[in-house]
Structures are given as C-alpha cells and as structure tokens.
Design an enzyme around this catalytic site. Sequence first.
Site, PDB file in Angstrom:
ATOM      1  CE  LYS A  99      -9.833  13.668 -11.889  1.00 50.90           C
ATOM      2  NZ  LYS A  99      -8.438  13.911 -12.268  1.00 50.90           N
ATOM      3  N   GLY A 102       2.739   7.959  -4.667  1.00 55.74           N
ATOM      4  CA  GLY A 102       2.132   7.052  -5.636  1.00 55.74           C
ATOM      5  C   GLY A 102       2.626   7.339  -7.042  1.00 55.74           C
ATOM      6  CG  ASN A 103       0.487   5.679 -10.175  1.00 52.76           C
ATOM      7  OD1 ASN A 103       1.368   4.819 -10.173  1.00 52.76           O
ATOM      8  ND2 ASN A 103      -0.796   5.379 -10.050  1.00 52.76           N
ATOM      9  CB  VAL A 104       1.827  12.249  -8.954  1.00 49.17           C
ATOM     10  CG1 VAL A 104       2.454  13.635  -9.063  1.00 49.17           C
ATOM     11  CG2 VAL A 104       0.673  12.112  -9.936  1.00 49.17           C
ATOM     12  N   GLY A 105       3.953  11.080  -7.014  1.00 45.09           N
ATOM     13  CA  GLY A 105       5.011  11.379  -6.048  1.00 45.09           C
ATOM     14  C   GLY A 105       6.314  10.631  -6.304  1.00 45.09           C
TER      15      GLY A 105
HETATM   16  P1  NAD Z   1      -1.936   7.344  -6.276  1.00 46.93           P
HETATM   17  O1  NAD Z   1      -3.169   6.690  -5.794  1.00 46.93           O
HETATM   18  O2  NAD Z   1      -1.004   6.591  -7.171  1.00 46.93           O
HETATM   19  O3  NAD Z   1      -1.062   7.889  -5.061  1.00 46.93           O
HETATM   20  C1  NAD Z   1      -1.587   8.738  -4.086  1.00 46.93           C
HETATM   21  C2  NAD Z   1      -0.678   8.727  -2.905  1.00 46.93           C
HETATM   22  O4  NAD Z   1      -1.198   9.644  -1.936  1.00 46.93           O
HETATM   23  C3  NAD Z   1      -0.580   7.367  -2.212  1.00 46.93           C
HETATM   24  O5  NAD Z   1       0.742   7.216  -1.770  1.00 46.93           O
HETATM   25  C4  NAD Z   1      -1.571   7.514  -1.050  1.00 46.93           C
HETATM   26  O6  NAD Z   1      -1.294   6.655   0.013  1.00 46.93           O
HETATM   27  C5  NAD Z   1      -1.345   8.978  -0.687  1.00 46.93           C
HETATM   28  N1  NAD Z   1      -2.443   9.597   0.044  1.00 46.93           N
HETATM   29  C6  NAD Z   1      -3.767   9.467  -0.171  1.00 46.93           C
HETATM   30  N2  NAD Z   1      -4.459  10.228   0.709  1.00 46.93           N
HETATM   31  C7  NAD Z   1      -3.527  10.849   1.483  1.00 46.93           C
HETATM   32  C8  NAD Z   1      -3.616  11.762   2.549  1.00 46.93           C
HETATM   33  N3  NAD Z   1      -4.792  12.176   3.005  1.00 46.93           N
HETATM   34  N4  NAD Z   1      -2.458  12.195   3.112  1.00 46.93           N
HETATM   35  C9  NAD Z   1      -1.266  11.787   2.650  1.00 46.93           C
HETATM   36  N5  NAD Z   1      -1.123  10.932   1.629  1.00 46.93           N
HETATM   37  C10 NAD Z   1      -2.243  10.475   1.043  1.00 46.93           C
HETATM   38  O7  NAD Z   1      -2.447   8.702  -6.986  1.00 46.93           O
HETATM   39  P2  NAD Z   1      -1.672   9.571  -8.051  1.00 46.93           P
HETATM   40  O8  NAD Z   1      -2.043   9.108  -9.418  1.00 46.93           O
HETATM   41  O9  NAD Z   1      -0.248   9.663  -7.647  1.00 46.93           O
HETATM   42  O10 NAD Z   1      -2.397  10.984  -7.884  1.00 46.93           O
HETATM   43  C11 NAD Z   1      -2.069  11.857  -6.813  1.00 46.93           C
HETATM   44  C12 NAD Z   1      -2.627  13.238  -7.113  1.00 46.93           C
HETATM   45  O11 NAD Z   1      -2.088  13.719  -8.343  1.00 46.93           O
HETATM   46  C13 NAD Z   1      -4.134  13.325  -7.287  1.00 46.93           C
HETATM   47  O12 NAD Z   1      -4.554  14.606  -6.862  1.00 46.93           O
HETATM   48  C14 NAD Z   1      -4.317  13.228  -8.784  1.00 46.93           C
HETATM   49  O13 NAD Z   1      -5.534  13.784  -9.194  1.00 46.93           O
HETATM   50  C15 NAD Z   1      -3.149  14.052  -9.236  1.00 46.93           C
HETATM   51  N6  NAD Z   1      -2.701  13.812 -10.588  1.00 46.93           N
HETATM   52  C16 NAD Z   1      -2.371  12.570 -10.999  1.00 46.93           C
HETATM   53  C17 NAD Z   1      -1.878  12.402 -12.288  1.00 46.93           C
HETATM   54  C18 NAD Z   1      -1.380  11.077 -12.770  1.00 46.93           C
HETATM   55  O14 NAD Z   1      -0.744  11.050 -13.829  1.00 46.93           O
HETATM   56  N7  NAD Z   1      -1.568   9.980 -12.043  1.00 46.93           N
HETATM   57  C19 NAD Z   1      -1.785  13.484 -13.157  1.00 46.93           C
HETATM   58  C20 NAD Z   1      -2.128  14.756 -12.691  1.00 46.93           C
HETATM   59  C21 NAD Z   1      -2.574  14.898 -11.401  1.00 46.93           C
END
Ligand code: NAD
Length: 370
Positions: A81, A181-184
């Site tokens: 990472k 974001g990309n996951v939610g």
């Molecule tokens: P992202 O940056 O696309 O989205 C993150 C979201 O969380 C955004 O909407 C942001 O505004 C919000 N956010 C950030 N801090 C916050 C807080 N303190 N309270 C509430 N909301 C908050 O990131 P992502 O790629 O969606 O990743 C999110 C999580 O999922 C991370 O833990 C990442 O490690 C994990 N993850 C991501 C992937 C992937 O495919 N992108 C895969 C596995 C795990």
Amino acid sequence: MSESAFAHFAFADEVGPEKIVTVHEPRCGLEGIVVIDNSAAGPTMGGIRMAPDVTVEEVCRLARAMTWKNAMARLRHGGGKAGIRANPRTANREALIRQFGRAIRQLADYIPAPDMGTNETAMAWIRDEGGRSVGLSRSLGGIPLDQTGSTGFGLAIAAEVAEEVGVVTLEGATVSIQGFGNVGRPAARFLEERGARLVAVTDLDGAVHDPDGIDIDELAATMDATGGVTAYPRGRRLEGDAFLDLDVDFFVPAARPDVIDSGNASRAGCRVVLQGANIPVTPAGERILHDRGILSIPDFVANAGGIICGAVEYAGGSERQAFERIEDTVRGNTREVLERSRAEGCLPRDAAMSIARRRVSEVMAYRRAD
Ligand code: NAD
C-alpha cells in the site's frame, strides 16, 4: 543488536512488513509512504491513498489488510500500500503524484492501484513516470476499476450471501452508506439492482436520511455540482455520527478506517455491516457487533472486487473475466467465512483471518529459508 529494528512497530511480525519506504521531496512538498508487507505470492499490489492525514502506521495497517485480501482471493500478488500526505484537491496534485511515481520507480515489488484520493488519471501519471500501475483507463488498455464499480459489485455479491444464510432479504432491504465515492456509489447501484433501497448517505459535510428512498442519480448529480450530500433536496439532515443509530438492513462503511469501535458499536442500528472501506471496524467493535447479533462481513472478504479487477488487468484479462472472477471469488469466500463462523461459533473476522493466514503460510512455505 538483540532487539529487532521493527520492535517498536506493534504491527511487525513474521508476515511483514518487508519494506517501509518514505519519500520526501521538499521542493514540491511531497511526503509519501510505501509499505511492502508481504511479497511471497508475487509483486505486491495495493492502492495509493492521498489524504492530508495519512500516516506510516495507517499505511502499514492497510498494507497488511492487502496481504490478507490478496491471499484470500488467491491472487498472484502479495500485499502492499502507499500514501501521499496531501489534500487530493491540492492545486499541485499532478506534480505530487508524478514525483511520487518517479520516486517509487525502482520499487518493482510494488504495483500501484487507485485508492481514496487517487483515480485512473492518477494511475496514468504513475505509469507514465514509474512504468507500472493498474486501474488504468480503457484507452490505455486497462480496466478502470473505479468506473466499472468493481468493488461495489463485489459488495453486492457478499450481500447476496448474507441473504442466502437468512440474515436479510434483499428485496426491500434498506441501505445506509458512509462515503459516496468509487466504492459507495456503485455499491448503492448494485444493491438497488437487487431490490434494496438507499435511505441514508453520509459524507464529509454531514448525512442525509430519507426513509422513502434516495434517488441515486439525483444525489450523485447534486454532489458533483455542490460537493456535498447535504444539498440533496429531500430527506432530513443528521448531525455527527447519528447515521450509525439508523435502523437499516445494511450499513456500508465506504470511507475511513475505524468508523465503528468499542465506543459506538453498541449503538449500531443495522443488521449487516458490509465492509466497503478498509479496516472500518476495530477488533473490539467487531466483538460487540457479533455479541449483538449483527453480521459484519470483513473488508478483505467483501471489498476484494477492485483488487481482483487490478490483478486481472495486470495479467492481460478482459473486463468480463474480471467481473466473473469477482463474483466467483467473493461469493465463494463469503460463503466459506460465514459457514466456518457458524460452525465454530466464532466472529466472521476470526474465521476469515484463519483462512487468510493459512493461505499466506502456504505461499510463504515456498520461500527460500536462508
Ligand atoms: P473515494 O475517494 O472515491 O470516496 C471516498 C468517499 O468518502 C468520498 O465521498 C469522501 O467525501 C468520503 N469521506 C472521506 N472522509 C470521510 C469521513 N471522514 N466521513 C464521511 N465520509 C468521508 O474513495 P473510495 O475509492 O470510494 O474508497 C473508500 C474506501 O474503500 C477506502 O477505505 C478504500 O481504501 C476502500 N476501498 C476502495 C476500493 C476501490 O476499489 N476504490 C477497493 C477496496 C477498498
């Protein structure tokens, strides 16, 4: 020297980390971290997180989570990472990411992927400077793992298994998501396709709750236009961490680590925690959820979609192959973990850990002993 140089790291053990590299480039203000936790299965793969508060310890914990996740999915990659300490909205984002790509060029046993604060464009810059990355755009021959919603797809498959074991019914299930974001976002869409209804979303600026259902496209458009979830025109606003109390079928943490801990797990109002984020629940939080009969599906089982997609891309596979492998792997692993947890009466996380540890030991056994 009698004491290991890593003795002060609570997280250093026989699994890793193998390397902790910090990068400092004062001219452009770059502060970066790479942790190669365990490369027994092959060159490590894991995301680059860009956040103003990311720490060496956080990256070590995330790299370890990747070791378990990649082993659980039986990828030919160990766990690694990286972190860049900066606000992803900073004006010199491209310069920082490019500089980081140059700095890690020689670290051939780490393959960067996107994570919070980075995306496919960032991966293109990294590849341009450092020669390797996954999660690239289609124009570069990649499978854009965020755009395709691969992690959200895997979460929906894990939700199907929760239905199979009788914990929830997806048709009409209510869903609360932290982080859009990309996951939610894709998780919301794939769950909706299976009959569930998004009722709450929490982001940096607060939370919105509408029991009648939140229109995903409208919320996404609102957030893209205003940057905040609270501008959504319907529903009521929630303060602080009140979103945790909501009586919902699924709570999907999809943002930061340690969202549920020993201090608030007793308040969680959901039936299933579908762990989209990495390390979103502390060990003490997991225990409390379990004792309260809440099913918590571990991160490295449920959210493996993105890294599986990255591994298929790296091996030259297609998007269709990636999604087939995600479905197969996440379904199989979630079933195995839940069956074992039921049979042994243990936490799903403990069941998952023992399976992942066994898989890591199996590949470590092939390493040279001296
Ligand atoms: P992202 O940056 O696309 O989205 C993150 C979201 O969380 C955004 O909407 C942001 O505004 C919000 N956010 C950030 N801090 C916050 C807080 N303190 N309270 C509430 N909301 C908050 O990131 P992502 O790629 O969606 O990743 C999110 C999580 O999922 C991370 O833990 C990442 O490690 C994990 N993850 C991501 C992937 C992937 O495919 N992108 C895969 C596995 C795990």
